[in-house]
Write a protein that holds these residues in place. Structure first.
Motif, short mmCIF file in Angstrom:
data_model
loop_
_atom_site.label_atom_id
_atom_site.label_comp_id
_atom_site.label_asym_id
_atom_site.label_seq_id
_atom_site.Cartn_x
_atom_site.Cartn_y
_atom_site.Cartn_z
N PHE A 58 2.84 -7.72 5.75
CA PHE A 58 2.69 -6.34 5.30
C PHE A 58 2.46 -6.39 3.79
N LEU A 59 1.43 -5.70 3.32
CA LEU A 59 1.07 -5.71 1.91
C LEU A 59 1.51 -4.41 1.24
N PRO A 60 1.64 -4.41 -0.11
CA PRO A 60 1.97 -3.16 -0.80
C PRO A 60 1.02 -2.03 -0.41
N GLY A 61 1.60 -0.88 -0.07
CA GLY A 61 0.80 0.26 0.36
C GLY A 61 0.63 0.36 1.86
N ASP A 62 0.93 -0.72 2.61
CA ASP A 62 0.82 -0.68 4.07
C ASP A 62 1.88 0.24 4.66
N SER A 91 16.78 -0.76 -1.45
CA SER A 91 16.49 -1.98 -2.21
C SER A 91 15.15 -1.91 -2.94
N GLY A 92 14.36 -0.85 -2.67
CA GLY A 92 13.06 -0.71 -3.31
C GLY A 92 11.94 -1.43 -2.59
N THR A 93 12.22 -1.99 -1.41
CA THR A 93 11.20 -2.70 -0.66
C THR A 93 10.24 -1.74 0.02
N LEU A 94 10.77 -0.62 0.51
CA LEU A 94 9.96 0.42 1.15
C LEU A 94 10.10 1.72 0.38
N SER A 95 9.14 2.60 0.55
CA SER A 95 9.23 3.94 -0.01
C SER A 95 8.82 4.94 1.06
N ARG A 96 9.48 6.09 1.07
CA ARG A 96 9.21 7.13 2.06
C ARG A 96 8.43 8.25 1.41
N ARG A 97 7.31 8.62 2.01
CA ARG A 97 6.51 9.74 1.52
C ARG A 97 6.67 10.89 2.49
N HIS A 98 7.13 12.01 1.97
CA HIS A 98 7.42 13.16 2.80
C HIS A 98 6.16 13.59 3.57
N GLY A 99 6.29 13.66 4.89
CA GLY A 99 5.19 14.10 5.73
C GLY A 99 4.15 13.04 6.02
N SER A 100 4.30 11.84 5.42
CA SER A 100 3.30 10.79 5.63
C SER A 100 3.85 9.56 6.32
N GLY A 101 5.12 9.23 6.09
CA GLY A 101 5.70 8.05 6.71
C GLY A 101 6.35 7.14 5.69
N THR A 102 6.55 5.89 6.10
CA THR A 102 7.21 4.90 5.26
C THR A 102 6.24 3.78 4.96
N PHE A 103 6.22 3.34 3.69
CA PHE A 103 5.22 2.38 3.24
C PHE A 103 5.88 1.26 2.45
N VAL A 104 5.19 0.12 2.42
CA VAL A 104 5.63 -0.99 1.57
C VAL A 104 5.45 -0.55 0.12
N ALA A 105 6.51 -0.64 -0.66
CA ALA A 105 6.46 -0.16 -2.05
C ALA A 105 5.68 -1.13 -2.92
N SER A 106 4.92 -0.57 -3.83
CA SER A 106 4.27 -1.38 -4.86
C SER A 106 4.82 -0.91 -6.20
N ARG A 107 5.36 -1.81 -6.99
CA ARG A 107 5.99 -1.44 -8.24
C ARG A 107 4.94 -1.16 -9.31
N ILE A 108 5.24 -0.22 -10.17
CA ILE A 108 4.35 0.18 -11.26
C ILE A 108 4.90 -0.39 -12.55
N GLY A 256 13.82 4.05 -9.76
CA GLY A 256 14.01 2.65 -10.11
C GLY A 256 13.38 1.68 -9.14
N ASP A 257 13.10 2.14 -7.91
CA ASP A 257 12.48 1.24 -6.92
C ASP A 257 10.97 1.15 -7.10
N ARG A 258 10.40 1.96 -7.99
CA ARG A 258 8.95 1.99 -8.12
C ARG A 258 8.46 1.62 -9.52
N TYR A 259 9.36 1.64 -10.50
CA TYR A 259 8.93 1.46 -11.87
C TYR A 259 9.61 0.27 -12.55
N ASP A 260 8.81 -0.49 -13.28
CA ASP A 260 9.28 -1.48 -14.25
C ASP A 260 8.69 -1.10 -15.60
#
Length: 274
Positions: A58-62, A91-108, A256-260
Motif C-alpha cells: 500500500f502506497l501513500p494516498g492509497d 500512530s499517523g500511519t493512516l488518515s481518515r477523510r470524512h465521507g471518503s474513507g481511510t487512506f495511507v497517510a503521506s507526511r508533509i 501531528g500525523d501529517r506534518y513535519d
C-alpha cells in the motif's frame, strides 16, 4: 461462528473464490494474517497493515479496504477491525477523510525558513487547498492579539477561524488576526489570506513562529477527523511588513500525523580546525 474460529478463516480467501477473484492487496492482507499468533486480533491486523505499508504494498494516498470489507475478508468482528484502524490513525500511519474513507497517510514536510500561505504551500505540492469556515468577524482585539499586533483597545481586527483542507482532507485549524486598518473587511478573503493582503499592498516580508506540541481536544478532533488526544503541532506566527509593522497574528493547530516541520541548520564558524 465465534471470532476465534472466524479468525482462522482469515488465513485464506473465502471458499469458492478463486485467487484471481480477490484483489491482490486483499490477498496480501490475508497472507499477512496467516498462522497462529496469540497477539490480540486488533493489534495483529494493525501490524499486518503496517507491514504492508512499510513494504509498499500500500502506497501513500492509497485507500485501504473499508471496515466492512476488512471484517468480511478476515472474519474479524467489526469492532476489532475498527480498533485496528483507529490504532493506525493514532500512530499517523493512516488518515481518515470524512465521507471518503481511510487512506495511507503521506507526511508533509513544511520548511520553517519559508513564509508562505497555507494555500500557496498546498498548491505548490499539486494539491487543492480549501477552507471550512468556522467564523470570520470584525471585532475588538483580545489582549494577546493587541500585544502581538501593537494595537490599542479601540482598534479593530479581522479575525478568521477555519479548518484548512487539502484535497478535502482537514489538516489544520487556523485562527488568523489582521488589523482592520490593513484589511478592512473579512469578505475580502476567499481562500488565501495572503492573496487578500496582496490586493491591499500588504504582503508579509518576514515572520517569527513558535511551535510546541499538544493534544487534540474533543472539538479539535471533531473538526480534524482524528481521535481525541491525537498529537498536534501548535504554532503561533507573527508576520511583518518590510517596514517592521505587524500585519498578521495566527494561531494554528496542525495534525501531528501529517506534518513535519523542517529547518535547515548551519554550523557556526569555528575557526581553523586541527
Amino acid at each position: 461462528m465465534s471470532e476465534a474460529a472466524a479468525g482462522r478463516s482469515a488465513r485464506r480467501p473465502r471458499e469458492g473464490a478463486a485467487d484471481g477473484a480477490v484483489p491482490a492487496k486483499q490477498q496480501a492482507i490475508v497472507r499477512a494474517l496467516a498462522g497462529d499468533d496469540p497477539t490480540p486480533r486488533y493489534l495483529r491486523l494493525a501490524g499486518a497493515l503496517a507491514r504492508l505499508i512499510e513494504t509498499e504494498v500500500f502506497l501513500p494516498g492509497d485507500a485501504v479496504p473499508s471496515e466492512r470489507d476488512l471484517a468480511q475478508l478476515t472474519g474479524y468482528a467489526r469492532v476489532t477491525v475498527r480498533n485496528a484502524i483507529d490504532e493506525l490513525i493514532r500512530s499517523g500511519t493512516l488518515s481518515r477523510r470524512h465521507g471518503s474513507g481511510t487512506f495511507v497517510a503521506s507526511r508533509i514536510e513544511q520548511p520553517l525558513s519559508v513564509l508562505a500561505s497555507f494555500s500557496a504551500d498546498i498548491e505548490s505540492r499539486g494539491g487543492q487547498p480549501g477552507s471550512i469556515w468556522l467564523s470570520r468577524e470584525l471585532a475588538r482585539p483580545k489582549p494577546q492579539e493587541s500585544m502581538a499586533l501593537g494595537l490599542g483597545a479601540t482598534d479593530s481586527v479581522i479575525r478568521l477561524t477555519r479548518v484548512r483542507t487539502a484535497d478535502g482532507e482537514p489538516l489544520a485549524i487556523e485562527c488568523a488576526v489582521v488589523p482592520a486598518a490593513i484589511l478592512p473587511s473579512p469578505d475580502l478573503i476567499d481562500t488565501s489570506l495572503y492573496a487578500a493582503l496582496a490586493t491591499q499592498g500588504a504582503v508579509p516580508a518576514h515572520g517569527v513562529q513558535r511551535i510546541h506540541a499538544g493534544l487534540a481536544t474533543l472539538e479539535e478532533a471533531r473538526h480534524l477527523g482524528i481521535p481525541p488526544g491525537s498529537a498536534l503541532l501548535r504554532i503561533e506566527r507573527r508576520a511583518f511588513l518590510g517596514n517592521g509593522k505587524p500585519v498578521e497574528f495566527t494561531v494554528s493547530a496542525y495534525r501531528g500525523d501529517r506534518y513535519d516541520f523542517v529547518a535547515t541548520l548551519r554550523g557556526e564558524a569555528m575557526g581553523p580546525q586541527p
